[in-house]
Scaffold this active site. Structure first.
Site, mmCIF file in Angstrom:
data_model
loop_
_atom_site.group_PDB
_atom_site.id
_atom_site.type_symbol
_atom_site.label_atom_id
_atom_site.label_comp_id
_atom_site.label_asym_id
_atom_site.label_seq_id
_atom_site.Cartn_x
_atom_site.Cartn_y
_atom_site.Cartn_z
ATOM 1 N N GLU A 287 -1.379 -4.257 2.001
ATOM 2 C CA GLU A 287 -1.276 -5.340 1.011
ATOM 3 C C GLU A 287 -0.556 -4.720 -0.175
ATOM 4 O O GLU A 287 -1.123 -3.875 -0.866
ATOM 5 C CB GLU A 287 -2.666 -5.840 0.583
ATOM 6 C CG GLU A 287 -3.611 -6.220 1.724
ATOM 7 C CD GLU A 287 -3.227 -7.503 2.430
ATOM 8 O OE1 GLU A 287 -2.278 -8.178 1.992
ATOM 9 O OE2 GLU A 287 -3.876 -7.819 3.448
ATOM 10 N N CYS A 321 -1.134 -8.068 -8.609
ATOM 11 C CA CYS A 321 -0.046 -8.129 -7.619
ATOM 12 C C CYS A 321 0.557 -9.527 -7.627
ATOM 13 O O CYS A 321 1.711 -9.729 -7.292
ATOM 14 C CB CYS A 321 -0.569 -7.778 -6.240
ATOM 15 S SG CYS A 321 -2.037 -8.684 -5.787
HETATM 16 P P1 NDP Z 1 -0.815 2.971 -5.978
HETATM 17 O O1 NDP Z 1 0.044 2.702 -4.804
HETATM 18 O O2 NDP Z 1 -0.354 3.936 -6.982
HETATM 19 O O3 NDP Z 1 -2.248 3.540 -5.478
HETATM 20 C C1 NDP Z 1 -3.048 2.818 -4.588
HETATM 21 C C2 NDP Z 1 -4.028 3.765 -3.925
HETATM 22 O O4 NDP Z 1 -3.315 4.681 -3.075
HETATM 23 C C3 NDP Z 1 -4.815 4.637 -4.893
HETATM 24 O O5 NDP Z 1 -6.126 4.783 -4.406
HETATM 25 C C4 NDP Z 1 -4.060 5.943 -4.831
HETATM 26 O O6 NDP Z 1 -4.825 7.050 -5.234
HETATM 27 C C5 NDP Z 1 -3.725 6.001 -3.355
HETATM 28 N N1 NDP Z 1 -2.659 6.922 -2.969
HETATM 29 C C6 NDP Z 1 -1.597 7.331 -3.699
HETATM 30 N N2 NDP Z 1 -0.831 8.191 -2.963
HETATM 31 C C7 NDP Z 1 -1.422 8.311 -1.751
HETATM 32 C C8 NDP Z 1 -1.123 9.043 -0.568
HETATM 33 N N3 NDP Z 1 -0.056 9.829 -0.468
HETATM 34 N N4 NDP Z 1 -1.948 8.937 0.490
HETATM 35 C C9 NDP Z 1 -3.024 8.146 0.429
HETATM 36 N N5 NDP Z 1 -3.370 7.434 -0.671
HETATM 37 C C10 NDP Z 1 -2.580 7.506 -1.745
HETATM 38 O O7 NDP Z 1 -1.160 1.553 -6.622
HETATM 39 P P2 NDP Z 1 -1.936 1.200 -7.970
HETATM 40 O O8 NDP Z 1 -3.346 1.707 -7.913
HETATM 41 O O9 NDP Z 1 -1.110 1.559 -9.138
HETATM 42 O O10 NDP Z 1 -2.021 -0.409 -7.841
HETATM 43 C C11 NDP Z 1 -0.980 -1.235 -8.208
HETATM 44 C C12 NDP Z 1 -0.177 -1.691 -7.010
HETATM 45 O O11 NDP Z 1 -1.011 -2.351 -6.072
HETATM 46 C C13 NDP Z 1 0.864 -2.749 -7.415
HETATM 47 O O12 NDP Z 1 2.070 -2.494 -6.736
HETATM 48 C C14 NDP Z 1 0.235 -4.064 -6.946
HETATM 49 O O13 NDP Z 1 1.165 -5.091 -6.729
HETATM 50 C C15 NDP Z 1 -0.457 -3.610 -5.698
HETATM 51 N N6 NDP Z 1 -1.518 -4.544 -5.310
HETATM 52 C C16 NDP Z 1 -1.358 -5.360 -4.216
HETATM 53 C C17 NDP Z 1 -2.298 -6.321 -3.900
HETATM 54 C C18 NDP Z 1 -2.155 -7.232 -2.718
HETATM 55 O O14 NDP Z 1 -3.141 -7.864 -2.326
HETATM 56 N N7 NDP Z 1 -0.985 -7.376 -2.121
HETATM 57 C C19 NDP Z 1 -3.482 -6.504 -4.740
HETATM 58 C C20 NDP Z 1 -3.566 -5.583 -5.843
HETATM 59 C C21 NDP Z 1 -2.620 -4.650 -6.109
HETATM 60 P P3 NDP Z 1 -4.657 7.657 -6.723
HETATM 61 O O15 NDP Z 1 -5.088 6.624 -7.672
HETATM 62 O O16 NDP Z 1 -5.539 8.832 -6.685
HETATM 63 O O17 NDP Z 1 -3.196 8.008 -6.876
#
Ligand code: NDP
Length: 525
Positions: A287, A321
């Site tokens: 997502e 999002c």
């Molecule tokens: P990120 O992609 O930065 O992080 C999401 C999660 O992935 C965090 O838990 C992060 O950990 C983890 N992560 C980062 N790198 C890795 C890796 N290499 N391997 C595994 N896990 C990893 O997103 P944000 O938290 O900044 O959220 C915002 C984004 O989410 C926006 O693009 C938004 O549009 C999207 N989103 C989509 C939704 C949907 O339903 N389509 C709903 C809500 C948000 P850590 O924090 O430790 O880096």
């Protein structure tokens, strides 16, 4: 209170008791800030050598909690614990799993004010948005339970092939995959952890939860809910630490059978590609981001359009999002609508999001705060800032990441920021000569999450037919592109916004967590 149901559409006029209870719980939560929290692996509290601080984006001096910087070894332990628990949990009758998960949903309801206070503190969400995040979590879990019930546990008797001298019974049974990884983003730390977790669990998978580093506390409370609902040790494991190390170790683990990742496009695609390097194809529910448009026709009710656009552009500081980040307005109503939008934006109250009167809190962290400043600079060089365009630094704003809600006009339609998800309180406005032009621009992005339209009924059908997005809203004052609720508006994206083509909280979601097995039993007669 009993007749009021909190959803993102009903939250604008809640009963008084909601405020009182939120405030009482906020005071209690504040007394407990700064404590250390462990990970939960195989039912045990697990500590890592290194720690990290969860600080409030409203006041970065306020340390909300100390969390564990989990390592690859912790990732391995968590996956192994979930793997061990799978054998028994997957064979637990589905009706019992439903009962466990319904208990968890009820516990969330009982703890909603406490959990919402934590969401406000660590995400910077205003109180109603925070309550919505938690209430939605309980309803997502309940919806998954209801789907198990409605489909008799996804056990379906099939036709009998007519074989002479034999009696054949054929069954289609949906069965869980194994260890399911849930990686969630900062912006809905409750619903986007608890929703996928509930679906995976009720289907019979065991899980490992990895929340965003900015928001580990909410997920810890959620893990406690599952524990307190009586789910056996190892069925739910909760680990904290950087995505780049701990998250990566989880993705790379050979015993992970499926993933739900909610987050940015870039990280999601990286996970998708790397997860595909395993010995065989495993389910990957992504997502991802959005670049959600609103289109306003010359026939629109402009008051409704302005209200809906504003709520979707600036709710949660544009960090949804589904945020409305671009608006295409037909030329005859452009000036009038823009004037309204600017006037209404100037009246939005910014500040400490736990306060009743506040609509916009801070953005999540220093990196987002810097991004805002960079984008604003670029936008002011290439377009015209109509309102906002500044970070707020004086008085109550001095210790937080506060950014003024920003509307931008006259940005050339070829500029890359029409296609880039900024994930901040910034929305760009364009004048278009026709609805066809608006639709062409609206669809000309890699994303396809949500979209809004304001116009007459005939145009509405055209909009539904033409727009490339998973959730589409027409004439909605509660939000032009935001606000979805399980069982009412299942939520998911097309194109670069999602991988499964099926929306969470809807009819088709739960089967994504199970694979089909056909049972053919033959008896000689
Ligand atoms: P990120 O992609 O930065 O992080 C999401 C999660 O992935 C965090 O838990 C992060 O950990 C983890 N992560 C980062 N790198 C890795 C890796 N290499 N391997 C595994 N896990 C990893 O997103 P944000 O938290 O900044 O959220 C915002 C984004 O989410 C926006 O693009 C938004 O549009 C999207 N989103 C989509 C939704 C949907 O339903 N389509 C709903 C809500 C948000 P850590 O924090 O430790 O880096």
């Amino acid at each position: 209170m009993s007749t009021f149901k909190l959803t993102y559409a009903t939250m604008f006029n809640p009963p008084e008791e909601m405020h009182t209870r939120y405030e009482e719980n906020l005071a209690k939560v504040r007394q407990g800030v700064g404590k250390e929290h462990a990970m939960l692996i195989a039912g045990k509290e697990v500590y890592a050598g290194e720690k990290f601080e969860d600080s409030s984006p409203t006041n970065t001096d306020e340390i909300l909690g100390i969390f564990q910087k989990g390592t690859a070894a912790n990732a391995d332990d968590a996956v192994k614990a979930a793997h061990l628990a799978f054998s028994s949990w997957s064979r637990t009758p589905w009706q019992e799993r439903v009962a466990y998960l319904r208990r968890a949903a009820d516990l969330i309801d009982q703890r909603i004010y406490q959990m919402a206070a934590v969401v406000s503190l660590e995400v910077g969400k205003n109180r109603l948005e925070a309550l919505g995040d938690v209430a939605e979590t309980a309803d997502l879990i309940r919806y998954a339970c209801d789907q198990m019930d409605a489909n008799n546990g996804f056990i379906v008797k099939m036709g009998r092939d007519p074989l002479e001298s034999y009696e054949v019974t054929n069954y289609s049974v949906l069965r869980p995959y194994g260890v399911w990884l849930v990686i969630s983003p900062f912006n809905f730390p409750c619903a986007l952890t608890g929703g996928p977790a509930g679906a995976a669990l009720v289907s019979g998978n065991t899980i490992v939860i990895k929340p965003a580093t900015d928001t580990p506390w909410t997920s810890r409370l959620l893990a406690e809910v599952f524990r307190d609902a009586g789910l056996p040790d190892g069925v739910v494991n909760y680990v904290t630490g950087p995505g780049s190390t701990l998250g990566q170790a989880l993705i790379d683990h050979p015993q992970v059978a499926g993933i739900t990742f909610t987050g940015s496009f870039d990280v999601g695609m990286k996970i998708f590609r790397e997860f595909a390097q395993g010995p065989y194809v495993r389910p990957t529910i992504l997502e991802l981001g959005g670049k959600n448009p609103a289109i306003v026709s010359r026939h629109a009710d402009l008051e409704t359009a302005a209200t809906g656009i504003l709520r979707s552009a600036f709710g949660l500081q544009g960090q949804k999002c589904s945020a409305c980040s671009r608006v295409y307005i037909e030329e005859p109503v452009y000036d009038q609508l823009v004037e309204r939008l600017v006037g209404m934006t100037k009246k939005l109250v910014i500040g400490d999001p736990t306060r009743r009167e506040v609509y916009l809190g801070p953005v999540i962290n220093r990196s987002s705060y810097r991004d805002y400043q960079t984008f604003v600079e670029e936008l002011s060089e290439n377009g015209r800032i109509l309102t906002g365009g500044k970070v707020l630094v004086d008085g109550i704003f001095a210790k937080g990441y506060f950014c003024a809600p920003t509307l931008v006009a006259d940005l050339p339609l070829t500029h890359h920021l029409w296609k880039t998800e900024m994930f901040l309180p910034i929305t760009t406005l364009a004048k278009v000569s026709s609805l066809e032009e608006a639709m062409r621009l609206a669809n000309d992005v890699n994303y396809g999450l949500t979209a809004g339209f304001y116009g007459n009924e005939e145009e509405a059908q055209w909009f539904f037919d033409q727009i490339e997005a998973g959730v589409t809203y027409v004439n909605r004052p509660q939000g032009a592109s935001t606000g979805a609720w399980p069982g009412y508006q299942p939520f998911g994206g097309w194109k670069g916004s999602g991988s499964s083509g099926k929306n969470a909280g809807g009819h088709y979601y739960l089967p994504l967590y199970m694979h089909e097995q056909i049972h053919i039993l033959v008896k000689k007669v």
